[in-house]
Design a protein around this motif. Structure first.
Motif, PDB file in Angstrom:
ATOM      1  N   GLY A 131       0.832  -1.191   0.000  1.00 19.18           N
ATOM      2  CA  GLY A 131       0.000   0.000   0.000  1.00 19.18           C
ATOM      3  C   GLY A 131       0.868   1.243   0.000  1.00 19.18           C
ATOM      4  O   GLY A 131       2.097   1.162   0.066  1.00 19.18           O
ATOM      5  N   PRO A 132       0.263   2.412  -0.071  1.00 13.70           N
ATOM      6  CA  PRO A 132       1.038   3.651  -0.057  1.00 13.70           C
ATOM      7  C   PRO A 132       1.613   3.918   1.327  1.00 13.70           C
ATOM      8  O   PRO A 132       1.095   3.419   2.328  1.00 13.70           O
ATOM      9  N   CYS A 133       2.662   4.696   1.379  1.00 13.92           N
ATOM     10  CA  CYS A 133       3.289   5.006   2.664  1.00 13.92           C
ATOM     11  C   CYS A 133       2.296   5.681   3.596  1.00 13.92           C
ATOM     12  O   CYS A 133       2.117   5.270   4.737  1.00 13.92           O
ATOM     13  N   VAL A 134       1.651   6.719   3.095  1.00  8.61           N
ATOM     14  CA  VAL A 134       0.752   7.520   3.923  1.00  8.61           C
ATOM     15  C   VAL A 134      -0.564   7.718   3.172  1.00  8.61           C
ATOM     16  O   VAL A 134      -0.603   7.674   1.939  1.00  8.61           O
ATOM     17  N   ILE A 135      -1.633   7.905   3.908  1.00  6.11           N
ATOM     18  CA  ILE A 135      -2.923   8.206   3.288  1.00  6.11           C
ATOM     19  C   ILE A 135      -2.855   9.609   2.702  1.00  6.11           C
ATOM     20  O   ILE A 135      -2.731  10.590   3.438  1.00  6.11           O
ATOM     21  N   GLU A 136      -2.905   9.692   1.379  1.00  7.59           N
ATOM     22  CA  GLU A 136      -2.877  10.985   0.710  1.00  7.59           C
ATOM     23  C   GLU A 136      -4.288  11.447   0.348  1.00  7.59           C
ATOM     24  O   GLU A 136      -4.616  12.630   0.440  1.00  7.59           O
ATOM     25  N   SER A 137      -5.117  10.500  -0.106  1.00 11.44           N
ATOM     26  CA  SER A 137      -6.480  10.810  -0.518  1.00 11.44           C
ATOM     27  C   SER A 137      -7.264   9.517  -0.623  1.00 11.44           C
ATOM     28  O   SER A 137      -6.689   8.420  -0.735  1.00 11.44           O
ATOM     29  N   ALA A 138      -8.597   9.635  -0.625  1.00 12.70           N
ATOM     30  CA  ALA A 138      -9.442   8.460  -0.821  1.00 12.70           C
ATOM     31  C   ALA A 138      -9.224   7.869  -2.200  1.00 12.70           C
ATOM     32  O   ALA A 138      -9.275   6.642  -2.378  1.00 12.70           O
ATOM     33  N   GLU A 139      -8.957   8.726  -3.179  1.00 15.74           N
ATOM     34  CA  GLU A 139      -8.735   8.259  -4.545  1.00 15.74           C
ATOM     35  C   GLU A 139      -7.490   7.391  -4.640  1.00 15.74           C
ATOM     36  O   GLU A 139      -7.494   6.357  -5.327  1.00 15.74           O
ATOM     37  N   LEU A 140      -6.424   7.784  -3.958  1.00 13.21           N
ATOM     38  CA  LEU A 140      -5.204   6.973  -3.970  1.00 13.21           C
ATOM     39  C   LEU A 140      -5.462   5.628  -3.296  1.00 13.21           C
ATOM     40  O   LEU A 140      -5.035   4.581  -3.801  1.00 13.21           O
TER      41      LEU A 140
ATOM     42  N   THR B 220      13.866  12.004   3.071  1.00 12.20           N
ATOM     43  CA  THR B 220      14.553  10.738   2.852  1.00 12.20           C
ATOM     44  C   THR B 220      14.619  10.392   1.369  1.00 12.20           C
ATOM     45  O   THR B 220      13.625  10.520   0.655  1.00 12.20           O
ATOM     46  N   GLY B 221      15.785   9.963   0.942  1.00 13.79           N
ATOM     47  CA  GLY B 221      15.958   9.491  -0.420  1.00 13.79           C
ATOM     48  C   GLY B 221      15.847   7.977  -0.471  1.00 13.79           C
ATOM     49  O   GLY B 221      15.473   7.316   0.500  1.00 13.79           O
ATOM     50  N   GLY B 222      16.190   7.408  -1.625  1.00 10.00           N
ATOM     51  CA  GLY B 222      16.128   5.963  -1.747  1.00 10.00           C
ATOM     52  C   GLY B 222      16.507   5.487  -3.137  1.00 10.00           C
ATOM     53  O   GLY B 222      16.660   6.288  -4.062  1.00 10.00           O
ATOM     54  N   ASP B 223      16.672   4.174  -3.267  1.00  9.54           N
ATOM     55  CA  ASP B 223      17.091   3.549  -4.524  1.00  9.54           C
ATOM     56  C   ASP B 223      16.090   2.460  -4.889  1.00  9.54           C
ATOM     57  O   ASP B 223      16.351   1.269  -4.697  1.00  9.54           O
ATOM     58  N   ARG B 224      14.947   2.853  -5.430  1.00 13.32           N
ATOM     59  CA  ARG B 224      13.871   1.889  -5.666  1.00 13.32           C
ATOM     60  C   ARG B 224      14.249   0.802  -6.668  1.00 13.32           C
ATOM     61  O   ARG B 224      13.638  -0.275  -6.688  1.00 13.32           O
ATOM     62  N   GLU B 225      15.274   1.021  -7.498  1.00 12.94           N
ATOM     63  CA  GLU B 225      15.637   0.019  -8.490  1.00 12.94           C
ATOM     64  C   GLU B 225      16.127  -1.279  -7.854  1.00 12.94           C
ATOM     65  O   GLU B 225      16.176  -2.320  -8.512  1.00 12.94           O
ATOM     66  N   PHE B 226      16.497  -1.227  -6.548  1.00  9.08           N
ATOM     67  CA  PHE B 226      16.994  -2.422  -5.879  1.00  9.08           C
ATOM     68  C   PHE B 226      15.914  -3.183  -5.117  1.00  9.08           C
ATOM     69  O   PHE B 226      16.206  -4.214  -4.495  1.00  9.08           O
ATOM     70  N   VAL B 227      14.681  -2.698  -5.147  1.00 10.56           N
ATOM     71  CA  VAL B 227      13.603  -3.376  -4.417  1.00 10.56           C
ATOM     72  C   VAL B 227      13.441  -4.836  -4.841  1.00 10.56           C
ATOM     73  O   VAL B 227      13.347  -5.733  -3.987  1.00 10.56           O
ATOM     74  N   PRO B 228      13.403  -5.164  -6.156  1.00  9.57           N
ATOM     75  CA  PRO B 228      13.251  -6.578  -6.531  1.00  9.57           C
ATOM     76  C   PRO B 228      14.385  -7.465  -6.014  1.00  9.57           C
ATOM     77  O   PRO B 228      14.138  -8.604  -5.575  1.00  9.57           O
ATOM     78  N   GLN B 229      15.611  -6.955  -6.044  1.00  3.16           N
ATOM     79  CA  GLN B 229      16.739  -7.752  -5.549  1.00  3.16           C
ATOM     80  C   GLN B 229      16.629  -7.995  -4.045  1.00  3.16           C
ATOM     81  O   GLN B 229      16.971  -9.071  -3.550  1.00  3.16           O
ATOM     82  N   MET B 230      16.171  -6.999  -3.313  1.00  2.00           N
ATOM     83  CA  MET B 230      15.969  -7.177  -1.870  1.00  2.00           C
ATOM     84  C   MET B 230      14.965  -8.298  -1.620  1.00  2.00           C
ATOM     85  O   MET B 230      15.144  -9.144  -0.739  1.00  2.00           O
ATOM     86  N   ALA B 231      13.891  -8.300  -2.399  1.00  2.00           N
ATOM     87  CA  ALA B 231      12.853  -9.307  -2.222  1.00  2.00           C
ATOM     88  C   ALA B 231      13.375 -10.714  -2.539  1.00  2.00           C
ATOM     89  O   ALA B 231      13.131 -11.666  -1.783  1.00  2.00           O
TER      90      ALA B 231
ATOM     91  N   GLY C  55       8.626   8.496  -1.538  1.00  2.00           N
ATOM     92  CA  GLY C  55       8.561   8.220  -2.967  1.00  2.00           C
ATOM     93  C   GLY C  55       9.788   7.560  -3.555  1.00  2.00           C
ATOM     94  O   GLY C  55       9.665   6.614  -4.349  1.00  2.00           O
ATOM     95  N   PRO C  56      11.013   8.001  -3.202  1.00  2.00           N
ATOM     96  CA  PRO C  56      12.202   7.441  -3.852  1.00  2.00           C
ATOM     97  C   PRO C  56      12.428   5.953  -3.633  1.00  2.00           C
ATOM     98  O   PRO C  56      13.156   5.327  -4.397  1.00  2.00           O
ATOM     99  N   ASN C  57      11.832   5.381  -2.584  1.00  2.00           N
ATOM    100  CA  ASN C  57      12.046   3.957  -2.353  1.00  2.00           C
ATOM    101  C   ASN C  57      10.772   3.129  -2.559  1.00  2.00           C
ATOM    102  O   ASN C  57      10.749   1.933  -2.281  1.00  2.00           O
ATOM    103  N   MET C  58       9.713   3.739  -3.100  1.00  2.00           N
ATOM    104  CA  MET C  58       8.465   3.020  -3.314  1.00  2.00           C
ATOM    105  C   MET C  58       8.445   2.336  -4.683  1.00  2.00           C
ATOM    106  O   MET C  58       9.015   2.834  -5.650  1.00  2.00           O
ATOM    107  N   LEU C  59       7.742   1.211  -4.735  1.00  2.00           N
ATOM    108  CA  LEU C  59       7.608   0.431  -5.956  1.00  2.00           C
ATOM    109  C   LEU C  59       6.455   0.986  -6.792  1.00  2.00           C
ATOM    110  O   LEU C  59       5.387   1.305  -6.263  1.00  2.00           O
ATOM    111  N   TYR C  60       6.672   1.086  -8.112  1.00  2.00           N
ATOM    112  CA  TYR C  60       5.570   1.472  -8.992  1.00  2.00           C
ATOM    113  C   TYR C  60       4.469   0.421  -8.881  1.00  2.00           C
ATOM    114  O   TYR C  60       4.731  -0.788  -8.927  1.00  2.00           O
ATOM    115  N   LEU C  61       3.231   0.865  -8.767  1.00  2.00           N
ATOM    116  CA  LEU C  61       2.109  -0.045  -8.592  1.00  2.00           C
ATOM    117  C   LEU C  61       2.016  -1.058  -9.733  1.00  2.00           C
ATOM    118  O   LEU C  61       1.706  -2.235  -9.503  1.00  2.00           O
TER     119      LEU C  61
END
Length: 263
Positions: free
Chosen positions: A19-28, A207-218, A244-250
């Protein structure tokens, strides 16, 4: 000290927290929850929908925190009613446990707060599952004691989540040995595949992040016997209001889930 042994828990069906990190909106919430519910139906596995009603540990006082306890819990309750998904949210203060426990299925203890006795005890008193994130400054062995606090306060099920250790300034590193070590103490061990690629405070007041490494972590966590996977995900992470920088594209979530459940 950890002693290697045959652990039948590593053959449990994995769960997914997404899910998203934080509740931004009902639409999200609708957008992400609809996809998570679809994946649950497709795979037959359990997916917990995750979103925070308040992010109390933001880097800057000017950072977005969320809608707050009352409004946020109502929005989460709406998701549960509409999509029939079990819910997970984090709490930062003891008084939040009772109200949150009336809505969600899992109360999550943030990593920096995992030694806060009153917070752990109040979470345990709700009767909900308690998911404790391992602090960035603790070892896997150290997490025995937060689990004991919860169990002695009456918790029936306690999970532990790995999310990396500090590695100098603004960087994390994951010691995957922590997964089998923590499995000695917890009912389930989760890998937080997105927060573990953070660069804490490393983006000029956020906070920054390197989302390209998420699959390898998993995939590495799978090799070490992870019994669950945590993904913060968003349709457009670059526009997310938190992490955002460490989140996975839906739209990448399904492909990664497929890899994790395929032998």
């Amino acid at each position: 000290m950890y002693t290697a042994h045959f652990n039948t828990k590593q053959y449990m069906k994995p769960i997914f927290i997404a899910g998203p990190c934080v509740i931004e909106s009902a639409e999200l919430l609708d957008c992400v929850a609809a996809e998570v519910a679809r994946l649950q139906k497709k795979t037959g596995l359990t997916f917990y929908f995750k979103a925070s009603f308040d992010k109390a540990n933001r880097t800057s006082i000017h950072s977005y925190r969320g809608p707050g306890l009352e409004k946020g819990l109502q929005m989460l309750a709406d998701v549960k009613s509409k999509y029939a998904l079990p819910l997970l949210t984090d709490i930062h203060e003891s008084y939040q446990a009772k109200a949150a426990g009336e809505v969600v299925d899992v109360l999550q203890i943030p990593a920096f707060l995992c030694r806060q006795t009153d917070l752990l005890v109040e979470a345990a008193h709700t009767g909900r599952i308690v998911n404790i994130k391992k602090a960035q400054f603790l070892s896997g062995e150290d997490m025995r004691f937060p689990v004991e606090k919860c169990r002695e306060a009456g918790a029936q099920e306690v999970w532990l989540t790995e999310r990396g250790n500090m590695f100098g300034y603004n960087n994390l590193i994951v010691d995957f040995r922590n997964l089998p070590i923590m499995a000695q103490y917890a009912d389930r061990v989760i890998m937080d595949c997105t927060h573990s690629v953070q660069r804490p405070g490393g983006a000029g007041g956020k906070t920054g992040g390197d989302r390209e490494f998420v699959p390898q972590m998993a995939m590495a966590a799978k090799a070490f016997g992870a019994q669950g996977y945590f993904f913060e995900t968003h349709p457009d992470p670059d526009k997310a209001l938190s992490d955002g920088p460490n989140m996975l594209y839906l739209d990448q979530l399904e492909g990664l889930v497929d890899k994790l459940v395929t032998d």
